[in-house]
Write a protein that holds these residues in place. Structure first.
Motif, PDB file in Angstrom:
ATOM      1  N   GLY A 104       0.793  -1.215   0.000  1.00  0.00           N
ATOM      2  CA  GLY A 104       0.000   0.000   0.000  1.00  0.00           C
ATOM      3  C   GLY A 104       0.826   1.266   0.000  1.00  0.00           C
ATOM      4  N   ARG A 105       2.103   1.144  -0.371  1.00  0.00           N
ATOM      5  CA  ARG A 105       2.990   2.312  -0.402  1.00  0.00           C
ATOM      6  C   ARG A 105       3.737   2.364  -1.739  1.00  0.00           C
ATOM      7  NH1 ARG A 105       3.021   6.697   2.385  1.00  0.00           N
ATOM      8  NH2 ARG A 105       5.284   6.780   2.648  1.00  0.00           N
ATOM      9  N   VAL A 106       4.266   3.553  -2.040  1.00  0.00           N
ATOM     10  CA  VAL A 106       5.021   3.803  -3.264  1.00  0.00           C
ATOM     11  C   VAL A 106       6.330   4.471  -2.891  1.00  0.00           C
ATOM     12  CG1 VAL A 106       4.942   4.876  -5.559  1.00  0.00           C
ATOM     13  CG2 VAL A 106       2.802   4.281  -4.387  1.00  0.00           C
ATOM     14  N   HIS A 107       7.415   4.155  -3.606  1.00  0.00           N
ATOM     15  CA  HIS A 107       8.597   4.995  -3.450  1.00  0.00           C
ATOM     16  C   HIS A 107       9.252   5.275  -4.801  1.00  0.00           C
ATOM     17  CE1 HIS A 107      11.601   1.438  -2.399  1.00  0.00           C
ATOM     18  NE2 HIS A 107      11.468   1.560  -3.691  1.00  0.00           N
ATOM     19  N   TYR A 108       9.941   6.405  -4.840  1.00  0.00           N
ATOM     20  CA  TYR A 108      10.681   6.844  -6.015  1.00  0.00           C
ATOM     21  C   TYR A 108      12.055   6.185  -5.949  1.00  0.00           C
ATOM     22  CZ  TYR A 108      13.288  10.231  -8.966  1.00  0.00           C
ATOM     23  OH  TYR A 108      14.081  10.830  -9.908  1.00  0.00           O
ATOM     24  N   THR A 109      12.480   5.571  -7.038  1.00  0.00           N
ATOM     25  CA  THR A 109      13.734   4.830  -7.022  1.00  0.00           C
ATOM     26  C   THR A 109      14.435   4.949  -8.368  1.00  0.00           C
ATOM     27  OG1 THR A 109      14.727   2.697  -6.415  1.00  0.00           O
ATOM     28  CG2 THR A 109      12.715   2.631  -7.760  1.00  0.00           C
ATOM     29  N   ALA A 110      15.562   4.284  -8.498  1.00  0.00           N
ATOM     30  CA  ALA A 110      16.322   4.275  -9.749  1.00  0.00           C
ATOM     31  C   ALA A 110      17.091   2.961  -9.817  1.00  0.00           C
ATOM     32  CB  ALA A 110      17.273   5.469  -9.817  1.00  0.00           C
ATOM     33  N   TRP A 111      17.626   2.664 -10.985  1.00  0.00           N
ATOM     34  CA  TRP A 111      18.408   1.443 -11.144  1.00  0.00           C
ATOM     35  C   TRP A 111      19.575   1.715 -12.092  1.00  0.00           C
ATOM     36  CZ3 TRP A 111      13.323   2.266 -11.756  1.00  0.00           C
ATOM     37  CH2 TRP A 111      12.768   2.292 -13.040  1.00  0.00           C
ATOM     38  N   CYS A 112      20.660   0.970 -11.868  1.00  0.00           N
ATOM     39  CA  CYS A 112      21.935   1.226 -12.547  1.00  0.00           C
ATOM     40  C   CYS A 112      22.426  -0.005 -13.274  1.00  0.00           C
ATOM     41  CB  CYS A 112      22.992   1.660 -11.532  1.00  0.00           C
ATOM     42  SG  CYS A 112      22.623   3.195 -10.667  1.00  0.00           S
ATOM     43  N   ASP A 113      23.343   0.218 -14.212  1.00  0.00           N
ATOM     44  CA  ASP A 113      24.046  -0.911 -14.820  1.00  0.00           C
ATOM     45  C   ASP A 113      25.187  -1.332 -13.893  1.00  0.00           C
ATOM     46  OD1 ASP A 113      26.130   0.922 -15.222  1.00  0.00           O
ATOM     47  OD2 ASP A 113      25.668   1.226 -17.335  1.00  0.00           O
ATOM     48  N   ASP A 114      25.946  -2.315 -14.315  1.00  0.00           N
ATOM     49  CA  ASP A 114      26.996  -2.849 -13.443  1.00  0.00           C
ATOM     50  C   ASP A 114      28.108  -1.843 -13.172  1.00  0.00           C
ATOM     51  OD1 ASP A 114      25.656  -5.224 -13.268  1.00  0.00           O
ATOM     52  OD2 ASP A 114      26.784  -6.217 -14.865  1.00  0.00           O
ATOM     53  N   ASP A 115      28.223  -0.819 -14.021  1.00  0.00           N
ATOM     54  CA  ASP A 115      29.247   0.195 -13.827  1.00  0.00           C
ATOM     55  C   ASP A 115      28.760   1.372 -12.975  1.00  0.00           C
ATOM     56  OD1 ASP A 115      31.230  -1.117 -15.406  1.00  0.00           O
ATOM     57  OD2 ASP A 115      30.157  -0.456 -17.208  1.00  0.00           O
ATOM     58  N   GLY A 116      27.546   1.242 -12.434  1.00  0.00           N
ATOM     59  CA  GLY A 116      27.023   2.260 -11.540  1.00  0.00           C
ATOM     60  C   GLY A 116      26.375   3.442 -12.222  1.00  0.00           C
ATOM     61  N   PHE A 117      26.171   3.369 -13.551  1.00  0.00           N
ATOM     62  CA  PHE A 117      25.535   4.463 -14.275  1.00  0.00           C
ATOM     63  C   PHE A 117      24.027   4.236 -14.337  1.00  0.00           C
ATOM     64  CE2 PHE A 117      29.876   4.362 -16.185  1.00  0.00           C
ATOM     65  CZ  PHE A 117      30.309   5.570 -15.646  1.00  0.00           C
ATOM     66  N   VAL A 118      23.279   5.312 -14.212  1.00  0.00           N
ATOM     67  CA  VAL A 118      21.820   5.213 -14.082  1.00  0.00           C
ATOM     68  C   VAL A 118      21.189   4.775 -15.399  1.00  0.00           C
ATOM     69  CG1 VAL A 118      19.698   6.472 -13.559  1.00  0.00           C
ATOM     70  CG2 VAL A 118      21.792   6.968 -12.273  1.00  0.00           C
ATOM     71  N   LEU A 119      20.440   3.671 -15.324  1.00  0.00           N
ATOM     72  CA  LEU A 119      19.670   3.182 -16.460  1.00  0.00           C
ATOM     73  C   LEU A 119      18.343   3.931 -16.585  1.00  0.00           C
ATOM     74  CD1 LEU A 119      20.231  -0.656 -16.124  1.00  0.00           C
ATOM     75  CD2 LEU A 119      20.578   0.624 -18.229  1.00  0.00           C
ATOM     76  N   ASP A 120      17.742   4.260 -15.462  1.00  0.00           N
ATOM     77  CA  ASP A 120      16.464   4.974 -15.470  1.00  0.00           C
ATOM     78  C   ASP A 120      16.050   5.238 -14.027  1.00  0.00           C
ATOM     79  OD1 ASP A 120      14.229   6.186 -16.535  1.00  0.00           O
ATOM     80  OD2 ASP A 120      13.535   4.426 -17.638  1.00  0.00           O
ATOM     81  N   ASP A 121      15.046   6.093 -13.869  1.00  0.00           N
ATOM     82  CA  ASP A 121      14.400   6.277 -12.576  1.00  0.00           C
ATOM     83  C   ASP A 121      12.908   6.053 -12.752  1.00  0.00           C
ATOM     84  OD1 ASP A 121      13.809   8.551 -14.038  1.00  0.00           O
ATOM     85  OD2 ASP A 121      14.030   9.914 -12.354  1.00  0.00           O
ATOM     86  N   GLY A 122      12.205   5.860 -11.650  1.00  0.00           N
ATOM     87  CA  GLY A 122      10.780   5.599 -11.752  1.00  0.00           C
ATOM     88  C   GLY A 122      10.156   5.388 -10.393  1.00  0.00           C
ATOM     89  N   THR A 123       8.912   4.947 -10.399  1.00  0.00           N
ATOM     90  CA  THR A 123       8.177   4.711  -9.156  1.00  0.00           C
ATOM     91  C   THR A 123       7.862   3.236  -9.011  1.00  0.00           C
ATOM     92  OG1 THR A 123       6.219   5.437 -10.403  1.00  0.00           O
ATOM     93  CG2 THR A 123       7.160   6.983  -8.817  1.00  0.00           C
ATOM     94  N   LEU A 124       7.983   2.750  -7.780  1.00  0.00           N
ATOM     95  CA  LEU A 124       7.709   1.354  -7.466  1.00  0.00           C
ATOM     96  C   LEU A 124       6.510   1.297  -6.523  1.00  0.00           C
ATOM     97  CD1 LEU A 124       8.582  -1.631  -7.734  1.00  0.00           C
ATOM     98  CD2 LEU A 124      10.018  -1.292  -5.709  1.00  0.00           C
ATOM     99  N   PHE A 125       5.448   0.630  -6.958  1.00  0.00           N
ATOM    100  CA  PHE A 125       4.208   0.491  -6.200  1.00  0.00           C
ATOM    101  C   PHE A 125       4.154  -0.911  -5.601  1.00  0.00           C
ATOM    102  CE2 PHE A 125       3.679   3.660  -9.377  1.00  0.00           C
ATOM    103  CZ  PHE A 125       2.680   4.525  -8.989  1.00  0.00           C
ATOM    104  N   ARG A 126       4.010  -1.003  -4.281  1.00  0.00           N
ATOM    105  CA  ARG A 126       3.863  -2.325  -3.658  1.00  0.00           C
ATOM    106  C   ARG A 126       2.368  -2.579  -3.461  1.00  0.00           C
ATOM    107  NH1 ARG A 126       7.968  -5.225   0.424  1.00  0.00           N
ATOM    108  NH2 ARG A 126       7.198  -7.332   0.009  1.00  0.00           N
ATOM    109  N   LEU A 127       1.819  -3.422  -4.320  1.00  0.00           N
ATOM    110  CA  LEU A 127       0.390  -3.707  -4.302  1.00  0.00           C
ATOM    111  C   LEU A 127       0.021  -4.736  -3.253  1.00  0.00           C
ATOM    112  CD1 LEU A 127      -0.053  -3.890  -8.190  1.00  0.00           C
ATOM    113  CD2 LEU A 127      -0.333  -1.900  -6.705  1.00  0.00           C
ATOM    114  N   SER A 128       0.957  -5.636  -2.928  1.00  0.00           N
ATOM    115  CA  SER A 128       0.764  -6.666  -1.903  1.00  0.00           C
ATOM    116  C   SER A 128       2.153  -7.168  -1.524  1.00  0.00           C
ATOM    117  CB  SER A 128      -0.111  -7.803  -2.444  1.00  0.00           C
ATOM    118  OG  SER A 128       0.633  -8.650  -3.305  1.00  0.00           O
ATOM    119  N   PRO A 129       2.252  -8.086  -0.562  1.00  0.00           N
ATOM    120  CA  PRO A 129       3.594  -8.585  -0.206  1.00  0.00           C
ATOM    121  C   PRO A 129       4.372  -9.178  -1.383  1.00  0.00           C
ATOM    122  CG  PRO A 129       2.029  -9.172   1.507  1.00  0.00           C
ATOM    123  CD  PRO A 129       1.222  -8.567   0.395  1.00  0.00           C
TER     124      PRO A 129
END
Length: 411
Positions: A104-129
């Motif tokens: 029931g919560r959302v957070h703003y996050t990002a993800w990187c490639d193996d060299d630590g460079f940002v692939l993208d950012d976005g929002t992650l919604f947890r709909l259930s466990p």
């Protein structure tokens, strides 16, 4: 002697010359949006036909800040990630600690490639466990599927199956309440919940991209038009108006929010090595959680921090005068080029000339004085070069109490 069948030459020529007539995809809300379009100012958003503006970009911006603005976010890439290992998988590929994200919560996050460079950012919604929705600017399905090897998890793109709307502005809560979404007043910032709609359910989250009171609504594509009509009817007395991206982009700049491939280049799109950015270089260093287990890019990010190899910094600027410094070069002492403005505007809310810029360290980091921007302004059919002072300021440029008020205000 048998002859091979040949394509009629005129038909082939017609097919080759008609490629430009191929229409971009329409979202589930397209019939309503097309009916409102007056400017016919369209752009390509992930293969979809999306409006820069619908009726007047200036008034659309003020609809966000004084009424309720409805923006179609259906083209945003959406992934359904589910299974016993969904949490562990997302903890492995994203920067923040997903174990701290409650249902029931959302957070703003990002993800990187193996060299630590940002692939993208976005929002992650947890709909259930065990069920999540990940929203992003770019498409990452092959990378997500490759990363899921060894995890008991399914990853499916649901961009076409799930329509989305952003309802933003001071009267947005009142619109939802008047539309009959009982209990929506209990949603705090980054909360989400399911509500009944048209013999099914929709997901409403208290999130958005404007720095204002606002919500995002996700609905099955076949229920999209009934949701649009429900909101428009309920919002008639609250000033609800549909808007395009130009107005939204102005609001997000005032809120100090960044856009992938506008304020920074994602690592999959970067052609030159000096365009790559680590989280610390675009203001996302706060996401990096070194207390959790291994995640993509961890060693590279730690190494860059330890060896002081972070070469850039993303900053907010306040610029003298009132001429926007869009894509202006930033100089130190009017002579040394030190960075570039990626977004700029005269802010009606802040009453300031504001910008977001990427600067080479130590400029914008420890050296923050004697910065200038080079602006070219059209004066009587001739461009005039203007050198204007700039100073580094904190983001967001505006902070509205109504965004976080609990319960939300009834405007």
């Amino acid at each position: 002697m048998n002859q091979l069948p040949t394509l009629d030459a005129s038909a082939a020529r017609a097919a080759a010359q008609s490629h430009f007539r191929t229409l971009r995809l329409g979202t589930p809300f397209q019939p309503r949006i097309d009916a409102l379009a007056r400017t016919n100012d369209w752009y390509n958003w992930a293969g979809y036909r999306a409006p820069h503006s619908l009726w007047d970009e200036e008034l659309e911006y003020f609809a966000i800040r004084s009424q309720a603005a409805l923006f179609d976010i259906s083209p945003m890439t959406k992934y359904r990630i589910a299974g016993p290992d969904a949490e562990a998988f997302l903890n492995r590929v994203t920067l923040r600690d997903v174990t701290k994200l409650k249902s029931g919560r959302v957070h703003y996050t990002a993800w990187c490639d193996d060299d630590g460079f940002v692939l993208d950012d976005g929002t992650l919604f947890r709909l259930s466990p065990t069920r999540f929705r990940l929203c992003s600017q770019e498409r990452h399905l092959p990378w997500l599927l490759d990363s899921a090897t060894g995890f008991d998890v399914t990853v499916e793109e649901e961009t076409e199956a799930v329509a989305g709307l952003a309802l933003q502005g001071p009267t947005s809560f009142a619109v939802l309440r008047d539309a009959g979404f009982a209990g929506v007043e209990r949603l705090r910032v980054f909360d989400l919940a399911e509500f009944p709609h048209d013999h099914g359910t929709i997901t409403i989250s208290r999130t958005g991209f404007t720095g204002d009171l606002g919500y995002e609504l996700f609905v099955p594509a076949d229920k999209a038009l009934s949701l649009w009509d429900r909101l428009i009817l309920a919002g008639e007395l609250r000033g609800i108006r549909a808007i395009g991206y130009t107005a939204l982009n102005r609001a997000r700049l005032e809120a100090g929010l960044i856009v992938a491939n506008a304020d920074f280049t994602t690592s999959e799109h970067a052609i030159r090595a000096d365009r790559l950015r680590m989280p610390d270089e675009i203001g996302l260093g706060f996401m990096v959680d070194l207390q959790k287990g291994h995640f993509n890019g961890r060693r590279a990010i730690q190494g860059a921090r330890a060896k002081k190899r972070l070469r850039h910094v993303l900053v907010g600027l306040e610029i003298e005068g009132n001429i926007p410094a869009e894509h202006a070069i930033v100089y130190y002492r009017k002579s040394q080029e030190v960075g570039l403005v990626s977004a700029a505007m005269w802010s009606p809310m802040a009453k300031r000339n504001i910008a977001i810029a990427s600067l080479a360290r130590p400029f914008g980091d420890t050296v923050v004085d004697d910065l200038w921007v080079e602006i070219y302004a059209m004066r009587e059919l001739q461009y005039q070069k203007l050198m204007k002072r700039a100073k580094v300021v904190q983001r967001p440029f505006i902070k509205l109490d109504r965004r976080t008020a609990n319960p939300p205000a009834d405007f």
